[in-house]
Each structure stands twice: as C-alpha cells, then as structure tokens.
Motif scaffolding. Structure first.
Motif, PDB file in Angstrom:
ATOM      1  N   VAL A  23      -1.140   0.645  14.205  1.00 46.01           N
ATOM      2  CA  VAL A  23      -0.749  -0.653  13.637  1.00 46.01           C
ATOM      3  C   VAL A  23      -1.786  -1.726  13.951  1.00 46.01           C
ATOM      4  CG1 VAL A  23       0.988  -2.474  13.605  1.00 46.01           C
ATOM      5  CG2 VAL A  23       1.709  -0.076  13.706  1.00 46.01           C
ATOM      6  N   ASP A  24      -2.242  -1.793  15.187  1.00 45.93           N
ATOM      7  CA  ASP A  24      -3.239  -2.801  15.551  1.00 45.93           C
ATOM      8  C   ASP A  24      -4.547  -2.592  14.780  1.00 45.93           C
ATOM      9  OD1 ASP A  24      -1.468  -3.996  17.282  1.00 45.93           O
ATOM     10  OD2 ASP A  24      -2.400  -3.240  19.111  1.00 45.93           O
ATOM     11  N   ASN A  25      -4.928  -1.354  14.553  1.00 47.21           N
ATOM     12  CA  ASN A  25      -6.142  -1.062  13.786  1.00 47.21           C
ATOM     13  C   ASN A  25      -5.989  -1.517  12.337  1.00 47.21           C
ATOM     14  OD1 ASN A  25      -5.553   1.201  15.860  1.00 47.21           O
ATOM     15  ND2 ASN A  25      -7.773   1.253  15.675  1.00 47.21           N
ATOM     16  N   LEU A  26      -4.804  -1.308  11.786  1.00 46.87           N
ATOM     17  CA  LEU A  26      -4.548  -1.732  10.411  1.00 46.87           C
ATOM     18  C   LEU A  26      -4.631  -3.244  10.291  1.00 46.87           C
ATOM     19  CD1 LEU A  26      -1.539   0.635   9.578  1.00 46.87           C
ATOM     20  CD2 LEU A  26      -3.903   0.876   8.787  1.00 46.87           C
ATOM     21  N   GLU A  27      -4.036  -3.946  11.250  1.00 46.71           N
ATOM     22  CA  GLU A  27      -4.091  -5.403  11.207  1.00 46.71           C
ATOM     23  C   GLU A  27      -5.515  -5.917  11.382  1.00 46.71           C
ATOM     24  OE1 GLU A  27       0.416  -6.716  12.355  1.00 46.71           O
ATOM     25  OE2 GLU A  27      -1.166  -7.166  13.811  1.00 46.71           O
ATOM     26  N   ALA A  28      -6.288  -5.261  12.225  1.00 47.54           N
ATOM     27  CA  ALA A  28      -7.679  -5.668  12.418  1.00 47.54           C
ATOM     28  C   ALA A  28      -8.492  -5.464  11.142  1.00 47.54           C
ATOM     29  CB  ALA A  28      -8.297  -4.875  13.569  1.00 47.54           C
ATOM     30  N   ALA A  29      -8.152  -4.436  10.383  1.00 43.35           N
ATOM     31  CA  ALA A  29      -8.906  -4.110   9.169  1.00 43.35           C
ATOM     32  C   ALA A  29      -8.731  -5.160   8.075  1.00 43.35           C
ATOM     33  CB  ALA A  29      -8.488  -2.735   8.646  1.00 43.35           C
ATOM     34  N   VAL A  30      -7.560  -5.832   8.045  1.00 45.78           N
ATOM     35  CA  VAL A  30      -7.311  -6.818   6.985  1.00 45.78           C
ATOM     36  C   VAL A  30      -7.139  -8.240   7.507  1.00 45.78           C
ATOM     37  CG1 VAL A  30      -6.382  -5.167   5.335  1.00 45.78           C
ATOM     38  CG2 VAL A  30      -4.830  -6.231   6.990  1.00 45.78           C
ATOM     39  N   ALA A  46       0.868  -1.177   0.000  1.00 50.35           N
ATOM     40  CA  ALA A  46       0.000   0.000   0.000  1.00 50.35           C
ATOM     41  C   ALA A  46       0.903   1.225   0.000  1.00 50.35           C
ATOM     42  CB  ALA A  46      -0.912   0.003   1.222  1.00 50.35           C
ATOM     43  N   ALA A  47       1.222   1.723  -1.190  1.00 47.51           N
ATOM     44  CA  ALA A  47       2.200   2.804  -1.332  1.00 47.51           C
ATOM     45  C   ALA A  47       1.515   4.145  -1.544  1.00 47.51           C
ATOM     46  CB  ALA A  47       3.134   2.517  -2.510  1.00 47.51           C
ATOM     47  N   SER A  48       2.035   5.150  -0.870  1.00 50.41           N
ATOM     48  CA  SER A  48       1.549   6.508  -1.104  1.00 50.41           C
ATOM     49  C   SER A  48       2.165   7.106  -2.359  1.00 50.41           C
ATOM     50  CB  SER A  48       1.884   7.393   0.105  1.00 50.41           C
ATOM     51  OG  SER A  48       3.278   7.358   0.349  1.00 50.41           O
ATOM     52  N   VAL A  70      -5.502   6.084   5.878  1.00 49.77           N
ATOM     53  CA  VAL A  70      -4.461   5.058   5.856  1.00 49.77           C
ATOM     54  C   VAL A  70      -5.087   3.666   5.892  1.00 49.77           C
ATOM     55  CG1 VAL A  70      -2.453   4.117   7.063  1.00 49.77           C
ATOM     56  CG2 VAL A  70      -2.764   6.596   6.908  1.00 49.77           C
ATOM     57  N   ILE A  71      -6.085   3.485   6.729  1.00 49.91           N
ATOM     58  CA  ILE A  71      -6.776   2.193   6.803  1.00 49.91           C
ATOM     59  C   ILE A  71      -7.406   1.857   5.454  1.00 49.91           C
ATOM     60  CG2 ILE A  71      -8.758   0.997   7.814  1.00 49.91           C
ATOM     61  CD1 ILE A  71      -8.081   2.497  10.453  1.00 49.91           C
ATOM     62  N   ASP A  72      -8.026   2.835   4.805  1.00 51.42           N
ATOM     63  CA  ASP A  72      -8.635   2.600   3.496  1.00 51.42           C
ATOM     64  C   ASP A  72      -7.580   2.196   2.460  1.00 51.42           C
ATOM     65  OD1 ASP A  72     -11.157   3.175   4.449  1.00 51.42           O
ATOM     66  OD2 ASP A  72     -11.193   5.238   3.682  1.00 51.42           O
ATOM     67  N   MET A  73      -6.413   2.824   2.509  1.00 51.35           N
ATOM     68  CA  MET A  73      -5.340   2.492   1.574  1.00 51.35           C
ATOM     69  C   MET A  73      -4.868   1.054   1.773  1.00 51.35           C
ATOM     70  SD  MET A  73      -3.191   6.080   1.718  1.00 51.35           S
ATOM     71  CE  MET A  73      -1.795   5.474   0.780  1.00 51.35           C
TER      72      MET A  73
END
Length: 239
Positions: free
Chosen positions: A196-203, A124-126, A168-171
């Motif tokens: 970081v934990d939120n990102l991991e939970a999202a995917v 997931a690159a900006s 960031v989560i959407d990306m």
C-alpha cells in the motif's frame, strides 16, 4: 485483541490476511473462511452466484468457531454487482447469522472515502470493463465521482492473484488522473496489503485497495480504528 472474521471466496490472495496478522504481531486476529465458488469468472452472472445468500450463510456457520467480533464479506465484485441495497442485505444476513456487526468490501470503499473526506477518484480495476462499470455505479450511488477508470479484462480471480507488485503499481499509475483525489484498487483477489505504501508513493496520493479497506472496515465496525503501519493514508487518518 479483536477478531475480524473474513469470508473470502475461493483461492487467490487470501494469504494477504494471515501475512498482515503476522506483521501486526497479534494485535488483530484475521481468521479466514473460504466460501464456495461456482465458476471463477469476473462475469456478472457468475458473480451473482458467488455472492448468493446460501454461500455466505455456509461460510458464516464455519466462521462461528473463530468467535469473531465483526465479520467482513471480503469480496468486492461479489457485493457490488448486487447494488447498494443488495450489498447491505448481504451484510445484514451475515450479521444476523453470527450475531456480530458485518459489512463487505464494496461498502468499505464507500465508507473509507467518506472517512477521508474524498469524492473524486480513479479506479484501477482488474476486471473486464462491464464488471468494472458496476463498481463505478456503486461508488456513484455512494456519493463519489469517478474521473477515470482503467479495466484490464482479467477474467479469473486466480489469475489476478498471480500479479506481482510491479504489475499492480503499473496498473495504479495508468489509472491515475490529475483530478483524482485517490486511486481505488477494487479486487480482493489482488495481493496488496504489503505494498500500500509503495502504491501511494507511486502516485503521490491515497490509494485504497480491496484487502486494505476490508480490514479497515472490519475494525471500524468495532470502534475507532488504530493507526497501523504500512497500510497507507487510510490507517493514519483517524477522525
């Protein structure tokens, strides 16, 4: 208490590090020195200038006052555009200047994947796509298979630093792929250490972010990495 010194280019998400240091209640020191920037642009020529040896040497000289135990060049694009050998040369130059172990964020991504035993990743690159492709080649040279990549065409680190957590989560969700064992978020200009934990939970899988792997690698240079809260799978997978 260990001290991981950080050479960070310009101003965007450098406040991620003191915020983490405060959360860890003094168990790790993360002093930041801002290295000089010519043009703030995710463009290959500008990034080659950003990561040139003179800028890193000047930053290392300033960082010496913090007496770091290890040092990280906390920049992904300003390391991977040099390729694996060039990135290693950057790190060895900093290590020689300060007399302590050194590495960089790009190298940290490769080493973190090996530590976790993962090979298939999504990115997931900006960055613009041409810059993101340099990261893909760097990962491939390190033994990873990139099964999907999202690039968002953001030119400046300053703009990346303004992205909020939801963006960031959407990306990360958009870049994910069923075959990916982890999602990589490669820009140190992006605020990620608190989510970081939120990102991991999202995917539902490990997510490796630039500022996260930078801290991890800095600690790994000194020995076994302690389990630290709120920093995802990487900081809970001790091997």
């Amino acid at each position: 208490m260990v001290t991981v010194g950080l050479l960070y280019p310009g101003h965007s998400a450098e406040d991620d590090y003191p915020a983490l240091e405060a959360r860890l209640d003094g168990s790790v020191r993360l002093p930041v020195v801002i290295t000089s920037v010519g043009e703030d642009a995710h463009r290959v020529d500008a990034l080659l200038d950003l990561g040139r040896a003179e800028r890193l040497a000047d930053g290392a000289s300033e960082l010496a006052a913090s007496a770091p135990d290890a040092v990280m060049w906390a920049c992904t694009s300003g390391s991977f555009v040099f390729g694996p050998e060039g990135a290693r040369n950057q790190a060895s130059g900093v290590a020689q200047a300060l007399g302590v172990p050194a590495s960089s964020t790009s190298i940290a991504f490769v080493d973190a994947l090996k530590h976790l035993g993962l090979t298939k990743v999504a990115v997931a690159a900006s960055y613009p796509e041409d810059v993101a492709r340099h990261f893909v080649r760097f990962l491939t040279a390190g033994g990873a298979e990139v099964v999907s990549m999202g690039s968002h065409g953001i030119i400046t680190a300053a703009e990346v630093g303004t992205l909020d957590a939801d963006r960031v989560i959407d990306m990360v969700k958009a870049a994910d792929h069923p075959d990916a064992e982890a999602v990589l978020v490669p820009d140190t200009a992006m605020h990620t250490l608190q989510i970081v934990d939120n990102l991991e939970a999202a995917v539902g899988k490990p997510v490796l972010t630039a500022n996260q792997v930078t801290v991890w690698k800095g600690l790994q240079l000194l020995g076994p990495v302690p389990s630290l809260p709120g920093l995802g799978t990487l900081f809970g997978a001790q091997k």
